[in-house]
Design a protein around this motif. Structure first.
Motif: not given
Ligand code: AMP
Ligand code: MG
Length: 351
Positions: A152-159, A173-192
């Motif tokens: 994944x792109x973590x800076x404008x240059x990569x994108x 806007x330059x480098x990303x703060x976290x540099x790793x994607x969001x956490x995905x939580x399934x609320x129907x089963x409460x599973x990561x």
């Protein structure tokens, strides 16, 4: 097509640039924009043909649904059914680097959900992302801004490198703060479903319960097989072969000395110091205990790797505490699940 590349300052954003990008979204065009996790490639989530263009630009399989980004909880309610029991908690958490899987409203185009009855929704915490969504007046479907299977792109240059010919506007806007994607939580089963920039402990604290983990997101040590091809899980993968070493790093130098200047090391400052002079290059992610920096620097390093002409890359494992779960999930995928528990295993593999 040649993308309009607009540099933008997070702390003092030029509103005319947000305007240009929002106009593109409203017209059904594609916009690459920063979020606090990684860069996204976005389109109006209510416009099916615009969303189809995302899949084409990324070469993304049509059965991999998109995350829809919203600027406020009202917008989320227009596209998804937020479970009553979680509404207050979600309202308290957002904006944050966590995506929730919820029942989708029927009005949402099926291209966004890949025909599922659920939808992934997130409110990003990046001021530019929020302004763009608000100004567009529509939820924005946006997966990570990378060609499928690539890091994944973590800076404008990569994108820009990935999409300068296939999107309409790129907000850099330059480098990303976290540099790793969001956490995905399934609320129907409460599973990561995907560990990410919002930690399991943060979920547990906010919801008062621990999410279930999938086998694949559990620790490396839970895998009985030390070397598994697992090519179908290939993701975040550079062209250079990545070998994940879990053994005692004291022994690494003696194994790798035969491959002097033929490999790149990506990992901690501590382990890098043991390989100085024999690796082609050490790409340091951070100190071993500084998992926030390691996460932030990971994709940038995997992208850099392919420009170095190495025969292979050695990387190492980290504690799965806090950001470590996401780090190890990405490293395992980047290596195609090729990992080595002991020096002997690595030695045999390299021949
Ligand atoms: P990306 O935005 O490319 O980083 O990936 C989005 C992630 O969310 C992918 O792993 C998708 O498979 C996942 N996702 C999106 N929508 C859903 C859904 N409705 N159910 C389960 N997973 C989803
Ligand atoms: Mg992605």
């Amino acid at each position: 097509m040649k993308a309009k590349i607009l540099k933008i300052n997070r702390s003092k954003p030029d509103l005319s640039k947000i305007h240009t990008a929002a106009n593109a979204i409203r017209k059904g065009n594609l916009v690459v924009f920063p979020t606090e996790t990684v860069y996204g490639i976005g389109a109006d989530a209510t416009n099916a043909s615009a969303c189809r263009r995302i899949f084409k630009a990324k070469n993304r399989p049509s059965d991999n649904p998109l995350i829809v980004h919203v600027s406020d909880i009202k917008m989320a309610v227009e596209i998804a059914i937020i479970p009553k029991k979680y509404y207050k908690t979600i309202d308290g958490i957002w904006p944050a680097p966590i995506t929730f899987i919820m029942k989708a409203k029927k009005t949402l185009p099926s291209v966004v959900t890949s025909g599922l009855s659920t939808v992934a929704v997130r409110m990003p915490a990046d001021s530019i992302a929020i302004s763009l969504i608000r100004e567009s007046g529509a939820p924005i479907a946006a997966p990570s801004a990378n060609i499928s299977k690539k890091p994944s792109s973590t800076s404008g240059k990569h994108a820009i490198d990935y999409f300068k010919k296939s999107v309409d506007v790129i907000l850099d806007a330059g480098p990303s703060k976290f540099g790793i994607e969001s956490t995905v939580l399934d609320l129907l089963t409460f599973t990561l479903l995907r560990p990410g920039a919002f930690t399991t402990d943060e979920i547990t604290k906010a919801f008062g319960r621990r999410p279930k983990l999938l086998k694949e997101t559990e620790g490396v040590s839970s895998n009985k097989k030390p070397i598994s091809p697992g090519m179908k899980y290939k993701h975040y993968s550079p062209d250079t072969r990545v070998l994940l070493f879990e053994g005692d790093t004291k022994k690494l130098r003696s194994i790798l000395i035969k491959y002097k200047k033929r490999f790149v090391f990506i990992g901690s400052k501590e382990t890098a110091s043991k390989l100085s002079g024999i690796s082609k290059k050490n790409i340091i992610l951070g100190r071993k205990s500084d998992r926030k920096s390691i996460a932030r620097n990971l994709f940038r390093s995997l992208i850099e790797l392919d420009s170095l002409g190495a025969e292979f890359c050695i990387t190492e494992s980290f504690s799965e505490k806090d950001y470590g779960l996401a780090i190890m999930n990405r490293l395992k995928k980047a290596s195609g699940h090729k990992y080595f528990r002991t020096a002997g295993e690595l030695e045999n593999y390299l021949g």
